[in-house]
Design an enzyme around this catalytic site. Structure first.
Site, PDB file in Angstrom:
ATOM      1  N   GLY A  65     109.297 106.735  35.433  1.00  0.00           N
ATOM      2  CA  GLY A  65     110.382 107.498  36.037  1.00  0.00           C
ATOM      3  C   GLY A  65     110.711 108.709  35.190  1.00  0.00           C
ATOM      4  N   GLY A 114     108.049 103.017  36.370  1.00  0.00           N
ATOM      5  CA  GLY A 114     108.289 103.406  37.759  1.00  0.00           C
ATOM      6  C   GLY A 114     107.045 103.328  38.630  1.00  0.00           C
ATOM      7  CD  GLU A 137     109.643  99.582  31.422  1.00  0.00           C
ATOM      8  OE1 GLU A 137     109.219 100.315  32.325  1.00  0.00           O
ATOM      9  OE2 GLU A 137     109.069  98.518  31.091  1.00  0.00           O
ATOM     10  CG  ASP A 145     113.827  99.869  35.561  1.00  0.00           C
ATOM     11  OD1 ASP A 145     112.706 100.076  35.035  1.00  0.00           O
ATOM     12  OD2 ASP A 145     114.542 100.793  36.002  1.00  0.00           O
TER      13      ASP A 145
END
Length: 348
Positions: A65, A114, A137, A145
């Site tokens: 992302g 992402g 992450e 996520d």
């Protein structure tokens, strides 16, 4: 619409091609909105039977992302624009996860963060010799996520916990072995695969099977028993202790890797996967992940992790809390706590 995503229809097939090569096709908010809007339109269009998702050029399928936007938000607007990004990105993840028409993701390159969030909801997930899959992450103080809690917790053999904590990178063969990818194609066969799917969107499974080859041996398979044993606990301190008690090179390497990761993120990830495994719907998972995201975004570790790994490239993050013991149950509870009703995440 944005020129960061190329969108076309060819006959009965929709085609979404990520187009931010300099950023390895990392997702911006505009890209998420363009994809969501397109998928909404195609959902109600009987002329479109299937969708191809790929990237325009270069070595990224989608490397994640918009980390710079998120860091700027953490530092400058109290996380407001970052939360808006997560909210809408997660709506796209959920929209894809519950989509009625088959989507084929060609993960021909770096598929991280992402990128995992938009690849794993697809019914067909094609790996190649260029695939590099990871949820890295813990190295930047965020958390796995974009549906990572749901996808990783369901891999079995504690592989998801291992990937979430270590950020280990899997190649295409390992992705097929783990069930992350459904097919393995040599990259020189992708153009033919896409052309044939465009002609016969009702025959995707057969076309991919015909063009698939046997992947090389999956290296991680040799460590599967070690992973299952050493990463068995949902308590981070237990995992570290298991690795410390093992004098093998493998254990030493994994322990050294974990020592570089955010202790807060590691504890969040273990709780996240444990909770997600008990959930009945992907939407419930995204509600939980949005609660986490809205809070870890403005915790010290995220801005610091991005500084050390991405901005300054010094790889010397100063985590706060600095040790696993310093990350209290109360802190983790507060990260997972419900949001005010009007701030909770909702599907599109």
């Amino acid at each position: 619409m944005t020129d960061e995503v190329n969108i076309h229809t060819h006959g009965r097939t929709g085609h979404i091609s990520l187009n931010r090569p300099k950023a390895l096709h990392s997702l911006t908010l505009d890209m998420c909105h363009a994809m969501s809007k397109t998928l909404t339109g195609w959902a109600g269009d009987d002329a479109v039977e299937a969708i191809i998702l790929d990237h325009a050029e270069g070595r990224g399928f989608c490397a994640g992302g918009d980390i710079n936007l998120l860091r700027n938000s953490a530092l400058n607007d109290g996380g407001e624009s970052g939360r808006a990004f997560f909210h809408d990105e997660y709506q796209l993840n959920h929209q894809m996860m519950t989509y009625d028409k088959p989507i084929v993701a060609f993960m021909d390159g770096i598929t991280m963060g992402g990128g995992v969030g938009i690849a794993l909801p697809c019914k067909y997930r094609v790996a190649t010799e260029h695939t590099r899959f990871a949820m890295p992450e813990t190295g930047i103080g965020l958390f796995p996520d974009v549906g990572g809690g749901w996808h990783l917790s369901r891999l079995g053999g504690r592989l998801g916990q291992f990937l979430a904590l270590t950020g280990a990178r899997l190649d295409g063969a390992e992705c097929v072995w783990a069930g992350i990818a459904t097919h393995y194609l040599p990259s020189e066969k992708l153009a033919e695969a896409k052309a044939r799917i465009t002609e016969h969107p009702d025959r995707i499974a057969g076309i991919l099977s015909e063009l698939s080859v046997t992947p090389p041996a999956a290296r991680i398979e040799g460590n599967a028993e070690l992973i299952k044993k050493h990463f068995a606990s949902d308590r981070y301190e237990d995992i570290l202790a298991r690795l410390e008690a093992d004098d093998s090179d493998w254990a030493a390497k994994e322990l050294a890797t974990l020592r570089t990761k955010s202790p807060q993120t590691c504890k969040v990830a273990l709780r996240q996967l444990s909770e997600s495994e008990k959930l009945d719907s992907f939407a419930d998972n995204m509600v939980m992940e949005y609660r986490i995201a809205s809070r870890v975004l403005t915790r010290p570790d995220f801005a610091e992790g991005v500084r050390a790994v991405i901005v300054d490239k010094t790889n010397d993050p100063k985590w706060d809390p600095a040790t696993p013991e310093g990350v209290s149950e109360e802190l983790i509870d507060s990260i997972f706590a419900p949001l005010p009703a009007d701030e909770e995440w909702k599907p599109l």
